[in-house]
Structure formats: C-alpha cells, structure tokens
Write a protein that holds these residues in place. Sequence first.
Motif, PDB file in Angstrom:
ATOM      1  N   TRP A 160      56.592  52.302  12.846  1.00 29.67           N
ATOM      2  CA  TRP A 160      56.640  51.783  11.475  1.00 29.67           C
ATOM      3  C   TRP A 160      57.896  52.297  10.766  1.00 29.67           C
ATOM      4  O   TRP A 160      58.597  51.539  10.097  1.00 29.67           O
ATOM      5  CB  TRP A 160      55.381  52.200  10.735  1.00 29.67           C
ATOM      6  CG  TRP A 160      55.264  51.713   9.328  1.00 29.67           C
ATOM      7  CD1 TRP A 160      55.294  52.471   8.205  1.00 29.67           C
ATOM      8  CD2 TRP A 160      55.074  50.366   8.878  1.00 29.67           C
ATOM      9  NE1 TRP A 160      55.130  51.682   7.087  1.00 29.67           N
ATOM     10  CE2 TRP A 160      54.998  50.384   7.470  1.00 29.67           C
ATOM     11  CE3 TRP A 160      54.962  49.142   9.540  1.00 29.67           C
ATOM     12  CZ2 TRP A 160      54.811  49.236   6.711  1.00 29.67           C
ATOM     13  CZ3 TRP A 160      54.774  47.991   8.776  1.00 29.67           C
ATOM     14  CH2 TRP A 160      54.701  48.041   7.387  1.00 29.67           C
ATOM     15  N   ASN A 213      52.381  37.698   4.817  1.00 27.07           N
ATOM     16  CA  ASN A 213      51.638  38.953   4.641  1.00 27.07           C
ATOM     17  C   ASN A 213      52.402  40.136   5.220  1.00 27.07           C
ATOM     18  O   ASN A 213      52.428  41.220   4.623  1.00 27.07           O
ATOM     19  CB  ASN A 213      50.253  38.873   5.278  1.00 27.07           C
ATOM     20  CG  ASN A 213      49.273  38.084   4.440  1.00 27.07           C
ATOM     21  OD1 ASN A 213      49.480  37.894   3.249  1.00 27.07           O
ATOM     22  ND2 ASN A 213      48.213  37.620   5.061  1.00 27.07           N
ATOM     23  N   GLN A 214      53.021  39.950   6.368  1.00 22.59           N
ATOM     24  CA  GLN A 214      53.794  41.029   6.979  1.00 22.59           C
ATOM     25  C   GLN A 214      54.974  41.421   6.097  1.00 22.59           C
ATOM     26  O   GLN A 214      55.286  42.611   5.961  1.00 22.59           O
ATOM     27  CB  GLN A 214      54.263  40.624   8.377  1.00 22.59           C
ATOM     28  CG  GLN A 214      53.128  40.513   9.371  1.00 22.59           C
ATOM     29  CD  GLN A 214      53.545  39.893  10.685  1.00 22.59           C
ATOM     30  OE1 GLN A 214      54.634  39.325  10.827  1.00 22.59           O
ATOM     31  NE2 GLN A 214      52.668  39.986  11.687  1.00 22.59           N
ATOM     32  N   TYR A 272      53.631  43.643   3.453  1.00 25.45           N
ATOM     33  CA  TYR A 272      53.328  44.978   3.965  1.00 25.45           C
ATOM     34  C   TYR A 272      54.607  45.808   4.090  1.00 25.45           C
ATOM     35  O   TYR A 272      54.645  46.976   3.701  1.00 25.45           O
ATOM     36  CB  TYR A 272      52.642  44.919   5.333  1.00 25.45           C
ATOM     37  CG  TYR A 272      51.334  44.172   5.353  1.00 25.45           C
ATOM     38  CD1 TYR A 272      50.475  44.175   4.259  1.00 25.45           C
ATOM     39  CD2 TYR A 272      50.959  43.449   6.473  1.00 25.45           C
ATOM     40  CE1 TYR A 272      49.277  43.489   4.290  1.00 25.45           C
ATOM     41  CE2 TYR A 272      49.755  42.760   6.511  1.00 25.45           C
ATOM     42  CZ  TYR A 272      48.923  42.783   5.423  1.00 25.45           C
ATOM     43  OH  TYR A 272      47.737  42.103   5.450  1.00 25.45           O
ATOM     44  N   ASN A 302      55.937  46.872   0.742  1.00 30.88           N
ATOM     45  CA  ASN A 302      55.146  47.966   0.160  1.00 30.88           C
ATOM     46  C   ASN A 302      55.423  49.297   0.849  1.00 30.88           C
ATOM     47  O   ASN A 302      55.112  50.349   0.287  1.00 30.88           O
ATOM     48  CB  ASN A 302      53.653  47.650   0.227  1.00 30.88           C
ATOM     49  CG  ASN A 302      53.273  46.544  -0.726  1.00 30.88           C
ATOM     50  OD1 ASN A 302      53.954  46.291  -1.711  1.00 30.88           O
ATOM     51  ND2 ASN A 302      52.180  45.869  -0.426  1.00 30.88           N
ATOM     52  N   SER A 360      49.211  51.365   5.709  1.00 29.68           N
ATOM     53  CA  SER A 360      47.812  51.599   5.355  1.00 29.68           C
ATOM     54  C   SER A 360      46.888  51.031   6.428  1.00 29.68           C
ATOM     55  O   SER A 360      47.325  50.347   7.354  1.00 29.68           O
ATOM     56  CB  SER A 360      47.512  50.914   4.018  1.00 29.68           C
ATOM     57  OG  SER A 360      47.618  49.511   4.169  1.00 29.68           O
ATOM     58  N   LYS A 371      44.998  48.644   5.938  1.00 33.67           N
ATOM     59  CA  LYS A 371      45.098  47.188   5.790  1.00 33.67           C
ATOM     60  C   LYS A 371      46.209  46.637   6.686  1.00 33.67           C
ATOM     61  O   LYS A 371      46.031  45.610   7.337  1.00 33.67           O
ATOM     62  CB  LYS A 371      45.363  46.818   4.330  1.00 33.67           C
ATOM     63  CG  LYS A 371      45.403  45.331   4.096  1.00 33.67           C
ATOM     64  CD  LYS A 371      45.513  44.989   2.622  1.00 33.67           C
ATOM     65  CE  LYS A 371      45.461  43.494   2.452  1.00 33.67           C
ATOM     66  NZ  LYS A 371      45.418  43.086   1.075  1.00 33.67           N
ATOM     67  N   VAL A 372      47.331  47.323   6.727  1.00 36.06           N
ATOM     68  CA  VAL A 372      48.428  46.897   7.604  1.00 36.06           C
ATOM     69  C   VAL A 372      47.950  46.918   9.050  1.00 36.06           C
ATOM     70  O   VAL A 372      48.157  45.959   9.792  1.00 36.06           O
ATOM     71  CB  VAL A 372      49.666  47.800   7.423  1.00 36.06           C
ATOM     72  CG1 VAL A 372      50.722  47.486   8.475  1.00 36.06           C
ATOM     73  CG2 VAL A 372      50.244  47.660   6.030  1.00 36.06           C
ATOM     74  N   TRP A 419      47.673  43.038  10.290  1.00 35.49           N
ATOM     75  CA  TRP A 419      49.057  42.686  10.635  1.00 35.49           C
ATOM     76  C   TRP A 419      49.133  41.298  11.272  1.00 35.49           C
ATOM     77  O   TRP A 419      50.013  40.515  10.987  1.00 35.49           O
ATOM     78  CB  TRP A 419      49.642  43.730  11.586  1.00 35.49           C
ATOM     79  CG  TRP A 419      51.065  43.451  11.966  1.00 35.49           C
ATOM     80  CD1 TRP A 419      51.514  42.893  13.123  1.00 35.49           C
ATOM     81  CD2 TRP A 419      52.223  43.699  11.165  1.00 35.49           C
ATOM     82  NE1 TRP A 419      52.874  42.792  13.110  1.00 35.49           N
ATOM     83  CE2 TRP A 419      53.343  43.280  11.916  1.00 35.49           C
ATOM     84  CE3 TRP A 419      52.428  44.235   9.891  1.00 35.49           C
ATOM     85  CZ2 TRP A 419      54.644  43.389  11.433  1.00 35.49           C
ATOM     86  CZ3 TRP A 419      53.723  44.346   9.412  1.00 35.49           C
ATOM     87  CH2 TRP A 419      54.814  43.918  10.178  1.00 35.49           C
TER      88      TRP A 419
END
Length: 106
Positions: free
Chosen positions: A55, A79-80, A83, A86, A90, A92-93, A97
């Motif tokens: 990451w 969405n990626q 992420y 941000n 998290s 959520k990621v 993903w």
Amino acid sequence: MDQNRNVLDHLERKLTEAKTHFERALDCKHTEFDDLYPYMMEHPQFFWYKRYVAWSELLTIVKLCEELSIDWKDKFTPNQVEYVRNRVMSSKVLDEWYHDSKEHVG
C-alpha cells in the motif's frame, strides 16, 4: 521529448506494478516481499505487514504521478481512486477493493 516520454512510460509501468503488487498482497499471493523476508511467513502479522508495504509503495507512486501531473486514475475503479485519495488502508479498503472491479489479479 523522447526522454519525457520514457519517464512517463516508466512511471506508468511502475504504477501498474505497484497496483499489481498491492492486489497480490491483498489476495495473499506471492510477491517480492516473500522473497526478501521468507522467515516472516511464520509470523501471524506477516500478511498485514506485507499489505502495508505494498500500500505504501502504491501511494508513493501515485504521489509522484500527481507531482508530475500524470493521470493515474484511469488504471483504477472509481472506488479504488477514492481509497487511494484517502490514503488510509482501512478494513473497508481490504474488504471492498475489488467491489466494482472485474476480477482479481493473476
């Protein structure tokens, strides 16, 4: 001009490699990290750390792309992109993903 094109091509390749590296880590598949630290496989925190390293690499390449005004977003789903913007890896990621993506990395 040729040198600028080479730099652009190189960064785009590195972006693709960093995305693939993160996705392989996310899927618990083999990465370069496994070769560098084979003894880590025995430790429960290994996969978390492996994902964190991948990451961080991805965020670093994206930051370079932004500093050089290179569009990086076309290689990611909406969405990626969010992420990555941000910057926080998290749960959520990790869980979502691939939510709006076609398939997992090979």
